[in-house]
Design a protein around this motif. Sequence first.
Motif, PDB file in Angstrom:
ATOM      1  N   ALA A 188      77.508  44.985   3.135  1.00  0.00           N
ATOM      2  CA  ALA A 188      78.282  43.765   3.394  1.00  0.00           C
ATOM      3  C   ALA A 188      79.666  43.750   2.747  1.00  0.00           C
ATOM      4  O   ALA A 188      80.405  42.784   2.896  1.00  0.00           O
ATOM      5  CB  ALA A 188      77.483  42.543   2.925  1.00  0.00           C
ATOM      6  N   SER A 189      80.028  44.817   2.036  1.00  0.00           N
ATOM      7  CA  SER A 189      81.363  44.828   1.416  1.00  0.00           C
ATOM      8  C   SER A 189      82.426  45.050   2.483  1.00  0.00           C
ATOM      9  O   SER A 189      82.119  45.434   3.626  1.00  0.00           O
ATOM     10  CB  SER A 189      81.451  45.944   0.377  1.00  0.00           C
ATOM     11  OG  SER A 189      81.262  47.196   1.010  1.00  0.00           O
ATOM     12  N   ASP A 190      83.674  44.853   2.104  1.00  0.00           N
ATOM     13  CA  ASP A 190      84.754  45.096   3.066  1.00  0.00           C
ATOM     14  C   ASP A 190      84.859  46.588   3.382  1.00  0.00           C
ATOM     15  O   ASP A 190      85.203  46.974   4.500  1.00  0.00           O
ATOM     16  CB  ASP A 190      86.077  44.570   2.494  1.00  0.00           C
ATOM     17  CG  ASP A 190      87.151  44.524   3.564  1.00  0.00           C
ATOM     18  OD1 ASP A 190      86.822  44.180   4.715  1.00  0.00           O
ATOM     19  OD2 ASP A 190      88.314  44.856   3.253  1.00  0.00           O
ATOM     20  N   SER A 191      84.531  47.429   2.413  1.00  0.00           N
ATOM     21  CA  SER A 191      84.615  48.874   2.687  1.00  0.00           C
ATOM     22  C   SER A 191      83.522  49.291   3.674  1.00  0.00           C
ATOM     23  O   SER A 191      83.719  50.207   4.469  1.00  0.00           O
ATOM     24  CB  SER A 191      84.535  49.688   1.389  1.00  0.00           C
ATOM     25  OG  SER A 191      83.298  49.519   0.765  1.00  0.00           O
ATOM     26  N   ASP A 219      67.106  44.169   2.860  1.00  0.00           N
ATOM     27  CA  ASP A 219      66.576  45.051   3.912  1.00  0.00           C
ATOM     28  C   ASP A 219      66.484  46.501   3.428  1.00  0.00           C
ATOM     29  O   ASP A 219      66.752  47.448   4.188  1.00  0.00           O
ATOM     30  CB  ASP A 219      67.458  44.979   5.176  1.00  0.00           C
ATOM     31  CG  ASP A 219      67.549  43.562   5.727  1.00  0.00           C
ATOM     32  OD1 ASP A 219      66.574  42.808   5.567  1.00  0.00           O
ATOM     33  OD2 ASP A 219      68.603  43.217   6.282  1.00  0.00           O
ATOM     34  N   GLY A 220      66.172  46.668   2.157  1.00  0.00           N
ATOM     35  CA  GLY A 220      65.998  48.017   1.622  1.00  0.00           C
ATOM     36  C   GLY A 220      67.282  48.698   1.185  1.00  0.00           C
ATOM     37  O   GLY A 220      67.257  49.859   0.777  1.00  0.00           O
ATOM     38  N   TYR A 231      73.720  38.599   3.632  1.00  0.00           N
ATOM     39  CA  TYR A 231      73.889  38.739   2.178  1.00  0.00           C
ATOM     40  C   TYR A 231      73.963  37.358   1.498  1.00  0.00           C
ATOM     41  O   TYR A 231      73.266  37.087   0.524  1.00  0.00           O
ATOM     42  CB  TYR A 231      75.147  39.568   1.873  1.00  0.00           C
ATOM     43  CG  TYR A 231      75.462  39.577   0.401  1.00  0.00           C
ATOM     44  CD1 TYR A 231      74.699  40.338  -0.481  1.00  0.00           C
ATOM     45  CD2 TYR A 231      76.476  38.768  -0.123  1.00  0.00           C
ATOM     46  CE1 TYR A 231      74.936  40.301  -1.849  1.00  0.00           C
ATOM     47  CE2 TYR A 231      76.726  38.736  -1.480  1.00  0.00           C
ATOM     48  CZ  TYR A 231      75.951  39.505  -2.336  1.00  0.00           C
ATOM     49  OH  TYR A 231      76.176  39.462  -3.687  1.00  0.00           O
ATOM     50  N   LEU A 232      74.812  36.476   2.041  1.00  0.00           N
ATOM     51  CA  LEU A 232      75.021  35.173   1.400  1.00  0.00           C
ATOM     52  C   LEU A 232      73.758  34.311   1.449  1.00  0.00           C
ATOM     53  O   LEU A 232      73.481  33.546   0.531  1.00  0.00           O
ATOM     54  CB  LEU A 232      76.202  34.443   2.047  1.00  0.00           C
ATOM     55  CG  LEU A 232      77.583  35.087   1.829  1.00  0.00           C
ATOM     56  CD1 LEU A 232      78.652  34.327   2.606  1.00  0.00           C
ATOM     57  CD2 LEU A 232      77.942  35.141   0.341  1.00  0.00           C
ATOM     58  N   ARG A 233      72.989  34.454   2.530  1.00  0.00           N
ATOM     59  CA  ARG A 233      71.748  33.669   2.626  1.00  0.00           C
ATOM     60  C   ARG A 233      70.774  34.074   1.531  1.00  0.00           C
ATOM     61  O   ARG A 233      70.101  33.235   0.934  1.00  0.00           O
ATOM     62  CB  ARG A 233      71.090  33.890   3.980  1.00  0.00           C
ATOM     63  CG  ARG A 233      71.707  33.055   5.047  1.00  0.00           C
ATOM     64  CD  ARG A 233      70.800  33.040   6.241  1.00  0.00           C
ATOM     65  NE  ARG A 233      71.357  32.227   7.284  1.00  0.00           N
ATOM     66  CZ  ARG A 233      70.810  32.093   8.473  1.00  0.00           C
ATOM     67  NH1 ARG A 233      69.694  32.720   8.774  1.00  0.00           N
ATOM     68  NH2 ARG A 233      71.372  31.331   9.373  1.00  0.00           N
TER      69      ARG A 233
END
Length: 266
Positions: free
Chosen positions: A170-173, A162-163, A192-194
């Motif tokens: 999507a990271s934990d931070s 998405d740019g 992210y995983l998709r």
Amino acid sequence: MAAGQNIVFGLDIGGSGVKGAPVDVSSGMLAGDRFRVPTPQPATPAAVAGVVAEVTAHFDWSGPVGATFPAVVKQGTALTAANVDGSWIGTDINAVLGETTGCRVTAVNDADAAGIAEMAFGAGRDRSGVVVMTTLGTGIGTAVFLDGRLLPNTELGHLEIDGYDGETRASDSAREREGLSWDDWAERLTRYLRHLEDLLWPDLIILGGGVSKKANKYLSSLRVRTEVVPATLLNNAGIVGAALAAVTDPVAQGFAGSQRLGSSQG
Ligand code: BGC
């Protein structure tokens, strides 16, 4: 402490701490308590190398050392610096750490190290086919395995989604920074995983990083087609994987289960 049979020193160099312990590479168990020193700021090569020597000296260690590093590492040299001090780019990590510790040091990407440990002793043990390990922390690290053999330095945390650079959303931070609920973060992680699975079609995805301890909060909300499991070695994956990488070749030999590792150790 000197390297005994199957004992190798593992170091996990992260943004907040440098942790180390001797590791029994035939079992994946630590052979002593972990010792941690906060990462110096700024985390320049000289400053980090000083702290690394403090950690190995704490164990009076002499012998091989494996070290994780949160960037692309080729032949011991750091080639990127997404979440570390820029002065590391082009630094021969093996040489710099070898000099302060007096040991033979083998540096590897942090996600590759965590993946190696999970493939040998954790959630990926005895799993063949394409396995993708993702470490969800400050950034997103990835390690890709085919039948237990590593394709190093994959850097799929930086897939553009998405740019945006994937890890910035999507990271934990990102979850912490934006105060996302677990459900909202699970949405981000699903996206992210998709994307990852559309490109690689893995047989198994292992979710690692500190947040793997809280898998019950988001795992069931993920909507992906691939089997997803949390990492099992938690905080020790980096240390254990780095130690393994110092004495075996993860690309040529692979880590599909301890039997194979045991035979590679002679
Ligand atoms: C880096 C990777 C690293 C990951 C996790 C990313 O920003 O580019 O090399 O594995 O963070 O630390």
